[in-house]
Write a protein that holds these residues in place. Structure first.
Motif, PDB file in Angstrom:
ATOM      1  N   ALA A   1       0.971  -1.354  -0.163  1.00  0.00           N
ATOM      2  CA  ALA A   1      -0.300   0.194  -0.127  1.00  0.00           C
ATOM      3  C   ALA A   1       0.604   1.281  -0.193  1.00  0.00           C
ATOM      4  O   ALA A   1       0.507   2.123  -1.171  1.00  0.00           O
ATOM      5  CB  ALA A   1      -0.952   0.406   1.257  1.00  0.00           C
ATOM      6  N   GLU A   2       2.268   1.017   1.035  1.00  0.00           N
ATOM      7  CA  GLU A   2       2.666   3.097   0.992  1.00  0.00           C
ATOM      8  C   GLU A   2       3.603   2.815  -0.236  1.00  0.00           C
ATOM      9  O   GLU A   2       3.461   3.652  -1.024  1.00  0.00           O
ATOM     10  CB  GLU A   2       3.987   2.362   1.889  1.00  0.00           C
ATOM     11  N   ALA A   3       3.908   1.908  -1.240  1.00  0.00           N
ATOM     12  CA  ALA A   3       4.920   1.942  -2.433  1.00  0.00           C
ATOM     13  C   ALA A   3       3.487   3.009  -3.714  1.00  0.00           C
ATOM     14  O   ALA A   3       3.725   3.827  -4.969  1.00  0.00           O
ATOM     15  CB  ALA A   3       4.169   0.942  -3.461  1.00  0.00           C
ATOM     16  N   VAL A   4       2.189   2.485  -3.751  1.00  0.00           N
ATOM     17  CA  VAL A   4       0.806   2.854  -4.208  1.00  0.00           C
ATOM     18  C   VAL A   4       0.669   4.251  -4.282  1.00  0.00           C
ATOM     19  O   VAL A   4       1.042   5.016  -4.938  1.00  0.00           O
ATOM     20  CB  VAL A   4      -0.507   1.812  -4.456  1.00  0.00           C
ATOM     21  N   ARG A   5       0.784   3.762  -2.520  1.00  0.00           N
ATOM     22  CA  ARG A   5       0.595   5.957  -2.500  1.00  0.00           C
ATOM     23  C   ARG A   5       1.194   6.537  -2.591  1.00  0.00           C
ATOM     24  O   ARG A   5       1.351   7.686  -3.067  1.00  0.00           O
ATOM     25  CB  ARG A   5       0.355   5.948  -0.904  1.00  0.00           C
ATOM     26  N   LYS A   6       2.934   6.412  -2.871  1.00  0.00           N
ATOM     27  CA  LYS A   6       4.177   7.518  -2.684  1.00  0.00           C
ATOM     28  C   LYS A   6       3.849   7.250  -4.367  1.00  0.00           C
ATOM     29  O   LYS A   6       4.067   8.491  -4.922  1.00  0.00           O
ATOM     30  CB  LYS A   6       5.207   6.072  -3.053  1.00  0.00           C
ATOM     31  N   VAL A   7       3.202   6.525  -5.303  1.00  0.00           N
ATOM     32  CA  VAL A   7       3.823   6.832  -6.409  1.00  0.00           C
ATOM     33  C   VAL A   7       2.723   7.981  -6.844  1.00  0.00           C
ATOM     34  O   VAL A   7       2.197   8.685  -7.718  1.00  0.00           O
ATOM     35  CB  VAL A   7       2.921   5.857  -7.220  1.00  0.00           C
ATOM     36  N   VAL A   8       1.151   7.444  -6.298  1.00  0.00           N
ATOM     37  CA  VAL A   8      -0.291   8.813  -6.146  1.00  0.00           C
ATOM     38  C   VAL A   8       0.600   9.332  -5.776  1.00  0.00           C
ATOM     39  O   VAL A   8      -0.034  10.330  -6.730  1.00  0.00           O
ATOM     40  CB  VAL A   8      -0.907   7.806  -5.544  1.00  0.00           C
ATOM     41  N   THR A   9       1.061  10.165  -5.032  1.00  0.00           N
ATOM     42  CA  THR A   9       1.692  11.525  -4.231  1.00  0.00           C
ATOM     43  C   THR A   9       1.997  12.278  -5.154  1.00  0.00           C
ATOM     44  O   THR A   9       2.364  13.581  -5.115  1.00  0.00           O
ATOM     45  CB  THR A   9       1.846  11.208  -2.843  1.00  0.00           C
ATOM     46  N   THR A  10       2.843  11.553  -5.605  1.00  0.00           N
ATOM     47  CA  THR A  10       4.130  12.205  -6.799  1.00  0.00           C
ATOM     48  C   THR A  10       3.749  12.308  -7.997  1.00  0.00           C
ATOM     49  O   THR A  10       4.538  13.561  -8.497  1.00  0.00           O
ATOM     50  CB  THR A  10       5.223  10.774  -7.105  1.00  0.00           C
ATOM     51  N   VAL A  11       2.347  11.707  -8.206  1.00  0.00           N
ATOM     52  CA  VAL A  11       2.060  12.266  -9.512  1.00  0.00           C
ATOM     53  C   VAL A  11       1.244  12.919  -9.276  1.00  0.00           C
ATOM     54  O   VAL A  11       0.696  14.427  -9.942  1.00  0.00           O
ATOM     55  CB  VAL A  11       0.781  10.851 -10.691  1.00  0.00           C
ATOM     56  N   VAL A  12       0.305  13.137  -8.400  1.00  0.00           N
ATOM     57  CA  VAL A  12      -0.870  13.829  -8.084  1.00  0.00           C
ATOM     58  C   VAL A  12      -0.333  15.403  -6.896  1.00  0.00           C
ATOM     59  O   VAL A  12      -0.953  16.658  -6.697  1.00  0.00           O
ATOM     60  CB  VAL A  12      -2.067  13.329  -6.939  1.00  0.00           C
ATOM     61  N   GLY A  13       0.251  15.424  -6.224  1.00  0.00           N
ATOM     62  CA  GLY A  13       0.568  15.445  -5.071  1.00  0.00           C
ATOM     63  C   GLY A  13       0.663  17.689  -5.231  1.00  0.00           C
ATOM     64  O   GLY A  13       0.376  18.461  -4.733  1.00  0.00           O
ATOM     65  N   GLY A  14       0.915  17.781  -5.902  1.00  0.00           N
ATOM     66  CA  GLY A  14       1.438  19.175  -6.925  1.00  0.00           C
ATOM     67  C   GLY A  14       0.466  19.784  -7.214  1.00  0.00           C
ATOM     68  O   GLY A  14       0.023  20.675  -7.474  1.00  0.00           O
ATOM     69  N   VAL A  15      -0.820  19.041  -7.117  1.00  0.00           N
ATOM     70  CA  VAL A  15      -2.524  20.176  -7.983  1.00  0.00           C
ATOM     71  C   VAL A  15      -2.916  18.973  -6.520  1.00  0.00           C
ATOM     72  O   VAL A  15      -4.104  19.674  -6.896  1.00  0.00           O
ATOM     73  CB  VAL A  15      -2.874  18.686  -8.869  1.00  0.00           C
ATOM     74  N   VAL A  16      -2.951  18.952  -5.136  1.00  0.00           N
ATOM     75  CA  VAL A  16      -3.907  17.975  -4.592  1.00  0.00           C
ATOM     76  C   VAL A  16      -3.975  19.740  -3.446  1.00  0.00           C
ATOM     77  O   VAL A  16      -2.953  19.976  -2.783  1.00  0.00           O
ATOM     78  CB  VAL A  16      -3.551  17.232  -4.081  1.00  0.00           C
ATOM     79  N   ARG A  17      -5.548  20.338  -2.869  1.00  0.00           N
ATOM     80  CA  ARG A  17      -5.224  21.230  -2.156  1.00  0.00           C
ATOM     81  C   ARG A  17      -5.764  20.543  -0.727  1.00  0.00           C
ATOM     82  O   ARG A  17      -6.396  19.772  -0.922  1.00  0.00           O
ATOM     83  CB  ARG A  17      -6.212  21.907  -2.595  1.00  0.00           C
TER      84      ARG A  17
END
Length: 196
Positions: free
Chosen positions: A179-195
């Motif tokens: 789960a942490e590996a998936v969250r890390k990838v998602v965070t990397t992809v969308v982290g800059g646009v999540v408010r």
């Protein structure tokens, strides 16, 4: 005198057998004989219900795409609840933890299957393009709620998420990502646009 036992929901029984073979042995093991053996029926059963094996496979793939609808609806309904990263990570894990990765391999493995799918699915790999639509609808809902930046290019972000997650899950024989590996990838992809 009957020669066999009547089978209820033949299509579903054959499709479920194909799922098991794909998950266990991969696309190269998926043959009409393997499917009917796995389903516990005579080979003729498959050919009574489908024109040929590639027709069976095309309907199988489209059926598996159709099964994504409840998951897509649940993801859209989760907009505004939980976290964007958590919702996306859970949806991607459910998607790629299913038979979806094996279906992608199957479509790329069989030329005739791709040709048949092109008749009704003009672009992309059915499971992946449907997954992109699912993620894009969710991202649009989150953008409407202000949890994602208004200027985000959803049509670029959704395929980036699908592609990144697919790379994590692509090795059918390896250990699935945690789960942490998936969250890390998602965070990397969308982290800059999540408010916040």
């Amino acid at each position: 005198m009957p020669t066999g036992v009547a089978i209820r929901d033949v299509r579903e029984q054959l499709f479920d057998a194909a799922d098991r073979i794909l998950l266990r042995d991969g696309p190269s093991a998926l043959t009409s004989r393997a499917v009917t053996t796995e389903a516990g029926c005579a080979k003729g059963v498959l050919h009574r219900h489908f024109d040929d094996f590639d027709a069976f496979l095309a309907e199988f793939v489209l059926d598996r795409v159709e099964r994504m609808s409840p998951q897509a609806a649940a993801l859209r309904e989760s907009a505004g609840a939980g976290t964007v990263v958590g919702n996306l990570a859970d949806a991607l894990t459910a998607l790629f933890g299913s038979v979806a990765v094996a279906v992608v391999a199957l479509v790329t493995f069989r030329d005739e299957l791709r040709a048949r799918l092109r008749r009704t699915w003009p672009a992309g790999v059915p499971v992946l393009t449907e997954a992109c639509d699912m993620i894009a609808a969710y991202l649009a809902a989150e953008r409407d709620l202000g949890r994602i930046a208004a200027e985000v290019d959803i049509d670029g972000l959704a395929p980036a998420l699908i592609g990144s997650a697919h790379l994590l899950f692509a090795d059918r024989t390896g250990t699935p990502p945690d789960a942490e590996a998936v969250r890390k990838v998602v965070t990397t992809v969308v982290g800059g646009v999540v408010r916040a």
